[in-house]
Design an enzyme around this catalytic site. Structure first.
Site, PDB file in Angstrom:
ATOM      1  CB  VAL A 187     -27.793  12.083   9.396  1.00 10.39           C
ATOM      2  CG1 VAL A 187     -27.497  10.922   8.479  1.00 10.39           C
ATOM      3  CG2 VAL A 187     -29.217  12.550   9.203  1.00 10.39           C
ATOM      4  CB  CYS A 188     -26.553  15.144  13.928  1.00 11.28           C
ATOM      5  SG  CYS A 188     -24.814  14.836  14.275  1.00 11.28           S
ATOM      6  CE  LYS A 189     -23.300  22.881  10.890  1.00 12.97           C
ATOM      7  NZ  LYS A 189     -23.419  24.232  11.459  1.00 12.97           N
ATOM      8  CG  MET A 215     -27.395  16.303   7.661  1.00 16.22           C
ATOM      9  SD  MET A 215     -28.014  15.215   6.336  1.00 16.22           S
ATOM     10  CE  MET A 215     -28.518  16.420   5.108  1.00 16.22           C
TER      11      MET A 215
END
Length: 110
Positions: A61-63, A89
């Site tokens: 995951v990242c933004k 996210m």
């Protein structure tokens, strides 16, 4: 090369045993809000820290999903079982999935 990707509604809640969340965002993003129990390795450190990853299926995951897509491509090329969280996210938080914060404030995605 196709990058294994899953939308947030394709991720079981709660996460199944053996699924490890790998958060590749920067430290400042991490402290404001992340998935409880996630492993935090910023994308810039990933190539030198793959030895820090536990064995199992990785949900990366990242933004929003761009950095995690890069990480997923790298990790799968290295033989890891990794899947990118499409929407990152932001989608996780929008879906009301649980998050924690290191700031003493309610978690948020920055």
């Amino acid at each position: 090369m196709s990058i294994p990707t899953v939308p947030v509604d394709g991720v079981p809640d709660p996460l199944p045993q053996g699924v490890i969340v790998l958060d590749v965002r920067e430290d400042i993003e991490w402290v404001h809000g992340h998935i409880d129990g996630a492993v935090h390795i910023p994308l810039s450190q990933l190539t030198s820290r793959t030895g820090d990853l536990p064995e199992g299926q990785l949900l990366v995951v990242c933004k929003i999903g761009g950095r995690s897509a890069q990480a997923t491509m790298y990790l799968t090329a290295q033989g890891f079982q990794a899947v990118n969280l499409d929407g990152g996210m932001l989608d996780w938080a929008s879906a009301g999935r649980p998050m924690v914060s290191e700031t003493g404030q309610p978690p948020l995605v920055v």
